[in-house]
Each structure stands twice: as C-alpha cells, then as structure tokens.
Write a protein that holds these residues in place. Sequence first.
Motif, PDB file in Angstrom:
ATOM      1  N   SER A 144       3.094   1.677  -3.335  1.00  0.00           N
ATOM      2  CA  SER A 144       2.321   1.884  -4.560  1.00  0.00           C
ATOM      3  C   SER A 144       1.647   3.255  -4.584  1.00  0.00           C
ATOM      4  O   SER A 144       1.422   3.819  -5.659  1.00  0.00           O
ATOM      5  N   HIS A 145       1.334   3.803  -3.421  1.00  0.00           N
ATOM      6  CA  HIS A 145       0.657   5.111  -3.373  1.00  0.00           C
ATOM      7  C   HIS A 145       1.613   6.262  -3.066  1.00  0.00           C
ATOM      8  O   HIS A 145       1.461   7.361  -3.620  1.00  0.00           O
ATOM      9  N   ASP A 180      -0.477  11.143  -2.060  1.00  0.00           N
ATOM     10  CA  ASP A 180      -0.939   9.913  -2.689  1.00  0.00           C
ATOM     11  C   ASP A 180      -0.881  10.121  -4.206  1.00  0.00           C
ATOM     12  O   ASP A 180      -1.685  10.856  -4.773  1.00  0.00           O
ATOM     13  N   SER A 236       4.623  15.906  -1.607  1.00  0.00           N
ATOM     14  CA  SER A 236       5.222  14.635  -2.041  1.00  0.00           C
ATOM     15  C   SER A 236       6.607  14.452  -1.433  1.00  0.00           C
ATOM     16  O   SER A 236       6.982  13.335  -1.078  1.00  0.00           O
ATOM     17  N   LEU A 242       0.833  -1.203   0.000  1.00  0.00           N
ATOM     18  CA  LEU A 242       0.000   0.000   0.000  1.00  0.00           C
ATOM     19  C   LEU A 242       0.868   1.254   0.000  1.00  0.00           C
ATOM     20  O   LEU A 242       0.679   2.164  -0.819  1.00  0.00           O
ATOM     21  N   LEU A 267      -1.516   8.102  -6.642  1.00  0.00           N
ATOM     22  CA  LEU A 267      -2.613   7.512  -7.408  1.00  0.00           C
ATOM     23  C   LEU A 267      -3.894   8.325  -7.272  1.00  0.00           C
ATOM     24  O   LEU A 267      -4.670   8.438  -8.218  1.00  0.00           O
ATOM     25  N   GLN A 268      -4.132   8.898  -6.099  1.00  0.00           N
ATOM     26  CA  GLN A 268      -5.328   9.709  -5.874  1.00  0.00           C
ATOM     27  C   GLN A 268      -5.092  11.194  -6.183  1.00  0.00           C
ATOM     28  O   GLN A 268      -6.043  11.965  -6.241  1.00  0.00           O
ATOM     29  N   GLN A 269      -3.816  11.582  -6.352  1.00  0.00           N
ATOM     30  CA  GLN A 269      -3.430  12.983  -6.576  1.00  0.00           C
ATOM     31  C   GLN A 269      -4.030  13.889  -5.498  1.00  0.00           C
ATOM     32  O   GLN A 269      -4.664  14.909  -5.758  1.00  0.00           O
ATOM     33  N   ALA A 328      -2.445  11.826   1.317  1.00  0.00           N
ATOM     34  CA  ALA A 328      -2.669  10.403   1.559  1.00  0.00           C
ATOM     35  C   ALA A 328      -3.468  10.202   2.844  1.00  0.00           C
ATOM     36  O   ALA A 328      -2.913  10.276   3.953  1.00  0.00           O
TER      37      ALA A 328
END
Length: 493
Positions: free
Chosen positions: A126-127, A186, A180, A123, A188-190, A193
């Motif tokens: 990947s994110h 995140d 970041s 998790l 993937l969610q932009q 997180a």
Amino acid sequence: MYFLGFDLGSSSVKACLLHADSGEVVASAFYPEKEMAIAAPKPGYAEQQPEIWWENACLASKAVLRKAAVSPEDVWAIGISYQMHGLVVVDEDLNVLRPSIIWCDSRAVEVGNRALDAMGENLALSHLLNSPGNFTASKLGWVKENEPAVFAKVHKFMLPGDYLAARMSGDVVTTPSGLSEGIFWDFLQQAPADFLLDHFGFDRSLVPEILPTFAEQGRLSADGASALGLKPGTPITYRAGDQPNNAFSLNVLEPGEVAATAGTSGVVYGVSDQIKYDPLSRVNTFLHVNPIAQSPRYGVLLCVNGTGSLNSWLRNTLFQGNISYPGMNELAATAPVGSDGLICLPFGNGAERMLENKNPGANFQGLEFSRHGLNHYTRAAQEGIVFALYYGMEIMETLGVSLKNIRAGEANMFLSPVFRETFANVSGATVELYNTDGAQGAARGAGLGLGYYKNREDAFVGLSTLQTIEPETTLTEATKEAYGKWKDALSKS
C-alpha cells in the motif's frame, strides 16, 4: 545554444547534442564500440565498474563536441538517463566501495522476499506499491548482510545516474522518481519510506539529497568539466531512469499513453494517474517524471530481461557472428507466422519479475529436424520476445493501463518488420515509431529543467513519427493462435 544528453546503459554510454531551438540532433556518439563488460562472479550475479561508465561518458561527450564543432560555451545544460535499479555505494570521499550491482543481478531476491514478509504485504504494497523484490533497497540489504566491512564504510548509496552526476559535479543527489524505482519511496507520505529504512537498519543519512527531476541538480566542477570537455559551471537539470526517460523521449506523459523499448531488455511502460499496484509485483509502479505537485503521474512498467540478449546470443552463437542484425531480420521474415510450431521462451537473463522472480531459463520447443531451419529459429526468437511482452501487457491492463496506442523509438528490435508487426497483431494496438532515443530524451529534459522550454510542446519540437504499424486483419488470428500456444508452453515450463 545546445543541450547535452547522456544515456547510461549496460552496453554503452551514449551522448546526444541537441540544438535548442530546432530540436535537431547535431551529433551523437556512444562508447565503447564493443559492449561494456558485465561481470558474473557467481550464477545470477551481474556487476559493472562505475568508473568505466564515467570514462565512456567522457569519451562520448568529447566526441559529440568534436563532430558538431560546437564550443563548450554553447552547451547550456546537461540531462542524464541511466540504467534503472542498480546500486552504487561510496565513502565520504565519493570513492566507489564495490562494483555496482546492476539491474539484471538476481542475488537480492531472497533478501527482498524476507523484507516483504517482515514488513507485511499490506503495509509494503500500500505504501511502496511494490515488493522490495530484487530492487536497489534489497541490493543494499544484501551488501549489509554479506559484506559488513563494505557496508560500514558506506556514506551514500546511489543509483547509476546519481553516480554519473556526482562525478560531474561532486554533489550527491537523487530524485523522488529514482527513489521509487529503488523501492525506497513511500507513495502515501511522498517521502522516503521510514518503515523500510528501519527494517533494513539503514541510517537516513545514507539517502542522498532529494531534488526534482526537472531542476538544477548541480553544476560541473572544474575536474568534471575538464574530463568531459565542457565548461565549468554548466548545470545538470534533468535526471531519470532509462524507462521513464524513454517514455519522456516519446512524449509519453499522460494517462493512456504507452511507451515500449526492446534493447538489452524489453519494456512496456504505461502512464496512469491512479495509485495502483499488482499484488504479485509482476509489473511495477513507479513515479513518472512529471512534477509531483503539479500533476502526479505513475509509470506502470513490465520488463523482460532477455530480449536483445537473446538476439545477440543467436547472432554470436548460432550464427557464429556471420550475419548482421538486418540480415537476421530478413531471415526471420522468410518463416511463417508461428514459426511452423517452433516456440521460444526468452527467459535466459536472470530472474523475471513478471514471473514472480522465477528464472525458468530460455528454451526452444517443438523442434522438428525435417522442417525447421535457422529462419524458424530467428522468427521464433522474435515472436517469443513479443509474446513475453504481451503476457505482461495483459497484467498491465488489469491495472487500468490502455494499450490502444504504443510508441517506440525506431531502434533495436523495432527495426525488425517481424517484431513490430507481431507486436501490433498480437496486441491489437497501433504501433508508432519515432526518431528519438534515450540520449535525445535526456537532452530535451535538460532544456525543460533549465526552464528554456516553457511547456511540453516546446520541448518536443523536432520529434516526428517515422512509421505507423496497424494490426493486419489477415494475420491477427494466426498471431493470436501462436501466442496461445506460446502461453500454454510457458504454463508447463
């Protein structure tokens, strides 16, 4: 018409005044003249007082206006570059609650390791594309665990550049790129997180308002303008961490383009258009400065903490301050490639992400009294720094980063012929040196964020190549052989 750029480092705050149309630097200044203090209340700790950053930014701003004889009315926008990964926490009145835990502080390593285990590597990686490691989120987690009375008062957390901008405008905002680098984002969610915030128990209200890298991020308040010697209402239109900004200052924005710097720390930063990560988080992937919606770009970063620190230590300790840095560069050039077998491991400035957050310390190996002198020590140190960077570059190549051409500012360690030639010979890359630095990049970013520059070409008018260093065939084999011995010494350390 001018743009003003600030570069908040761990040694000083530099300001640069850039003529908007010619791209010419009309004045620059840095404060303090001696390096800013870094407190180490315990081994592995590194802290600075944010108020000192602000005081030196004000001195640098007034100095460039005075040097250039430019009116505050003629400064149209401000850009900010800043030391990455630091943590500043403030209360509702924007009072700083504790000294900033800066980039080279190692205290939060275990906090980050526990977070990775709890969230699960699949998790998290990947994110987040990184382990929480020793980054800003883990540093805030350390404050929550160890200083609960301080944490209870936290209204917002900030990165160092966010704090500098907040002192200017009174507005607490950040950027996706900044989040970041703190391992709050995140990919993937932009968005921030949520699962990481939940793990640490951070309320979402602690996250500052998020604005684009190139955009209006506030305007100078009356107090901020007075302290800086500028006009109230002047917009802040660009903000980025020092390494994304260094890449921007070198016009490194697209896949296959690579930037390097070797100041207090040594960094190689390559741009990619692919969401990839190193499973061991030895090198790190962050959002680059490019606008997300238009052309998402990712910066793959490797960092060696103890580059300029090693060079400074040599000058002040071994040479007792009785030689200049140019003198050290000349001395290094009198020793042969490989320093006659003297090897330097330059890891003496805290935990190294490239070595999986281990802290092996710095050392020299292979010393022989009969043949090694100060010139060998000096060259071995410079070669050791380059070899450490190349060790990380080999990891970067596994993530698809091309290393055929590397750009750097003609500054710091790249002023040394031994350093830059070793860099080219061990990597096989062409090294290009430019007339730029972080403060200049921030000024150009301000013009782009304001909309005065309409495209990349306009923003980099005045940027020129000063030197190009190609690998030397006659020295490549010897340099690679020296690197092999260095790598073997590292594996045994």
